[in-house]
Scaffold this motif. Structure first.
Motif, short mmCIF file in Angstrom:
data_model
loop_
_atom_site.label_atom_id
_atom_site.label_comp_id
_atom_site.label_asym_id
_atom_site.label_seq_id
_atom_site.Cartn_x
_atom_site.Cartn_y
_atom_site.Cartn_z
N GLU A 39 0.83 -1.21 0.00
CA GLU A 39 0.00 0.00 0.00
C GLU A 39 0.87 1.26 0.00
OE1 GLU A 39 -3.19 0.61 -0.24
OE2 GLU A 39 -4.12 -1.37 -0.03
N LYS A 40 1.93 1.26 0.79
CA LYS A 40 2.80 2.44 0.85
C LYS A 40 3.50 2.67 -0.50
CE LYS A 40 4.79 5.90 2.93
NZ LYS A 40 5.57 5.76 4.17
N ALA A 41 3.82 1.59 -1.20
CA ALA A 41 4.50 1.72 -2.49
C ALA A 41 3.59 2.35 -3.54
CB ALA A 41 4.97 0.36 -2.97
N ASN A 42 2.26 2.14 -3.38
CA ASN A 42 1.30 2.64 -4.37
C ASN A 42 1.70 2.20 -5.78
OD1 ASN A 42 -1.02 3.98 -5.20
ND2 ASN A 42 0.06 5.91 -5.59
N GLY A 43 2.05 0.96 -5.87
CA GLY A 43 2.55 0.35 -7.10
C GLY A 43 3.40 -0.83 -6.69
N LEU A 44 4.47 -1.08 -7.41
CA LEU A 44 5.37 -2.16 -7.03
C LEU A 44 6.37 -1.68 -5.98
CD1 LEU A 44 6.42 -3.90 -10.39
CD2 LEU A 44 4.98 -4.85 -8.58
N PRO A 45 6.52 -2.39 -4.88
CA PRO A 45 7.63 -2.09 -3.99
C PRO A 45 8.94 -2.14 -4.76
CG PRO A 45 6.10 -3.59 -2.93
CD PRO A 45 5.67 -3.48 -4.37
N PHE A 46 9.87 -1.28 -4.40
CA PHE A 46 11.13 -1.15 -5.14
C PHE A 46 11.82 -2.50 -5.31
CE2 PHE A 46 15.76 -0.87 -4.86
CZ PHE A 46 16.05 -0.11 -5.98
N ASN A 201 9.62 -26.64 -20.81
CA ASN A 201 9.36 -27.45 -22.01
C ASN A 201 8.05 -27.08 -22.69
OD1 ASN A 201 11.73 -28.87 -21.62
ND2 ASN A 201 10.75 -30.51 -20.44
N SER A 202 7.12 -26.54 -21.92
CA SER A 202 5.82 -26.13 -22.46
C SER A 202 5.94 -24.88 -23.33
CB SER A 202 4.84 -25.86 -21.33
OG SER A 202 5.29 -24.77 -20.53
N GLY A 203 7.08 -24.20 -23.24
CA GLY A 203 7.26 -22.94 -23.95
C GLY A 203 7.01 -21.73 -23.10
N GLN A 204 6.48 -21.93 -21.88
CA GLN A 204 6.26 -20.80 -20.97
C GLN A 204 7.57 -20.36 -20.32
OE1 GLN A 204 2.65 -22.33 -18.61
NE2 GLN A 204 2.31 -20.12 -18.65
N ARG A 205 7.72 -19.07 -20.19
CA ARG A 205 8.88 -18.53 -19.48
C ARG A 205 8.51 -18.36 -18.01
NH1 ARG A 205 10.28 -13.81 -22.38
NH2 ARG A 205 9.45 -12.38 -20.81
N LEU A 206 9.38 -18.84 -17.14
CA LEU A 206 9.14 -18.79 -15.70
C LEU A 206 10.27 -18.02 -15.02
CD1 LEU A 206 7.75 -19.69 -13.04
CD2 LEU A 206 9.14 -21.77 -13.16
N ARG A 207 9.89 -17.08 -14.17
CA ARG A 207 10.84 -16.29 -13.38
C ARG A 207 10.63 -16.60 -11.90
NH1 ARG A 207 13.34 -11.39 -14.61
NH2 ARG A 207 12.08 -11.32 -16.53
N LEU A 208 11.73 -16.82 -11.20
CA LEU A 208 11.70 -17.01 -9.75
C LEU A 208 12.57 -15.94 -9.12
CD1 LEU A 208 12.15 -20.89 -9.46
CD2 LEU A 208 10.00 -19.61 -9.40
N GLY A 209 12.11 -15.39 -7.99
CA GLY A 209 12.90 -14.34 -7.34
C GLY A 209 12.66 -14.28 -5.85
N TRP A 210 13.68 -13.82 -5.14
CA TRP A 210 13.60 -13.59 -3.69
C TRP A 210 13.88 -12.11 -3.46
CZ3 TRP A 210 13.07 -17.03 0.60
CH2 TRP A 210 13.36 -16.48 1.84
N ALA A 211 12.88 -11.36 -3.06
CA ALA A 211 13.00 -9.91 -2.86
C ALA A 211 12.98 -9.61 -1.36
CB ALA A 211 11.86 -9.18 -3.56
N THR A 212 13.98 -8.89 -0.89
CA THR A 212 14.07 -8.55 0.53
C THR A 212 13.31 -7.25 0.80
OG1 THR A 212 16.25 -9.60 0.69
CG2 THR A 212 15.63 -8.08 2.46
N GLY A 213 12.27 -7.32 1.64
CA GLY A 213 11.45 -6.17 1.93
C GLY A 213 12.05 -5.26 2.99
N ASN A 214 11.53 -4.05 3.04
CA ASN A 214 11.99 -3.06 4.00
C ASN A 214 11.52 -3.45 5.41
OD1 ASN A 214 12.45 -0.75 5.57
ND2 ASN A 214 12.05 0.64 3.87
N PRO A 215 12.44 -3.65 6.37
CA PRO A 215 12.03 -4.11 7.71
C PRO A 215 11.22 -3.10 8.50
CG PRO A 215 14.38 -3.57 7.67
CD PRO A 215 13.90 -3.53 6.24
N GLU A 216 11.13 -1.85 8.03
CA GLU A 216 10.34 -0.87 8.78
C GLU A 216 8.87 -1.25 8.85
OE1 GLU A 216 8.80 2.71 6.01
OE2 GLU A 216 10.98 2.67 6.16
N TYR A 217 8.41 -2.06 7.89
CA TYR A 217 6.99 -2.44 7.87
C TYR A 217 6.66 -3.54 8.88
CZ TYR A 217 6.93 0.37 3.67
OH TYR A 217 7.05 1.41 2.79
N LEU A 218 7.69 -4.12 9.50
CA LEU A 218 7.44 -5.16 10.51
C LEU A 218 6.75 -4.60 11.75
CD1 LEU A 218 10.85 -7.07 10.29
CD2 LEU A 218 8.61 -7.98 9.67
N SER A 219 6.88 -3.32 11.98
CA SER A 219 6.30 -2.72 13.19
C SER A 219 4.98 -2.01 12.92
CB SER A 219 7.29 -1.72 13.80
OG SER A 219 7.60 -0.68 12.88
N GLN A 220 4.44 -2.14 11.72
CA GLN A 220 3.22 -1.40 11.37
C GLN A 220 2.01 -2.33 11.38
OE1 GLN A 220 3.75 1.02 7.86
NE2 GLN A 220 5.72 1.78 8.56
#
Length: 220
Positions: A39-46, A201-220
């Motif tokens: 919600e704070k990002a109002n779009g994609l988090p960085f 093999n199906s022809g679909q492209r698959l992306r995997l990712g691990w994004a580290t979020g901002n820890p300031e949101y842990l207290s909200q």
């Protein structure tokens, strides 16, 4: 399940969609932390936008999005389903929020003495992921069905690729080894805050990712 989605009025709007709106809505836990971050990002988090090689734009985000799978009545419920535009392409992404919560049972635990429904579901998931059979028993089942959900929705929305991104707010990167193990099924070398992509093999492209979020949101 209704196909009508209403605009969010803020982080608290996400609470009503949770499987247990009281138990799962706690300060420092993934559901609430993820809601405040997005919600704070109002779009994609960085850090999520950084999973893409080109400038990325959020087209729509659907909290607690359910995707039906074969073999049962319980859908795969992603913390966020996002349609993302990057450059001239689009991506259907399932976002799995994490703090310290584990990824749930392993394949060995979930698939012990499987019912016919579980066999049917496992077959569908393995077909979507391009796996020849049931994967090693230490792989986390949740990562499998979340990724399968992304591939199904990518077909439904006819996007250029599917993605499964773990949005983790754990300072210790808890459970990254489980994600790394899962990515290894596809020959991917997972790294924190980077994404990797292959063509199945199906022809679909698959992306995997691990994004580290901002820890300031842990207290909200």
């Amino acid at each position: 399940m209704s196909r009508v989605y209403l605009p969010s009025l803020g982080p608290d709007s996400w609470q009503a969609s949770l499987a247990d709106p009281v138990k799962h809505w706690r300060v420092g836990y993934s559901a609430r932390t993820l809601a405040h971050s997005w919600e704070k990002a109002n779009g994609l988090p960085f850090e999520v936008a950084a999973m893409f090689e080109k400038p990325a734009e959020l087209l729509v985000a659907l909290p607690e999005h359910k995707v039906p799978l074969a073999g049962g009545q319980r859908d795969s419920q992603s913390d966020v389903f996002a349609l993302i535009r990057f450059g001239e392409e689009t991506c259907a992404a399932t976002i799995e929020g994490k703090v310290n919560e584990p990824f749930g049972p392993t394949v060995g635990e979930w698939f012990a003495n499987p019912s016919n429904g579980k066999r049917l579901r496992m077959r569908q998931i393995c077909d979507l992921l391009g796996l020849d059979g049931v994967p090693p028993l230490d792989v986390r089942y949740q990562l499998m069905h979340r990724t399968a959900s992304a591939l199904l929705e990518a077909r439904r929305f006819k996007t250029d690729e599917a993605a499964m991104i773990v949005h983790s707010f754990s300072p210790a990167r808890m459970w990254f080894a489980d994600f790394e193990r899962f990515a290894g099924l596809f020959g991917m070398a997972a790294r924190p805050d980077q994404s990797v992509a292959i063509v199945l093999n199906s022809g679909q492209r698959l992306r995997l990712g691990w994004a580290t979020g901002n820890p300031e949101y842990l207290s909200q």
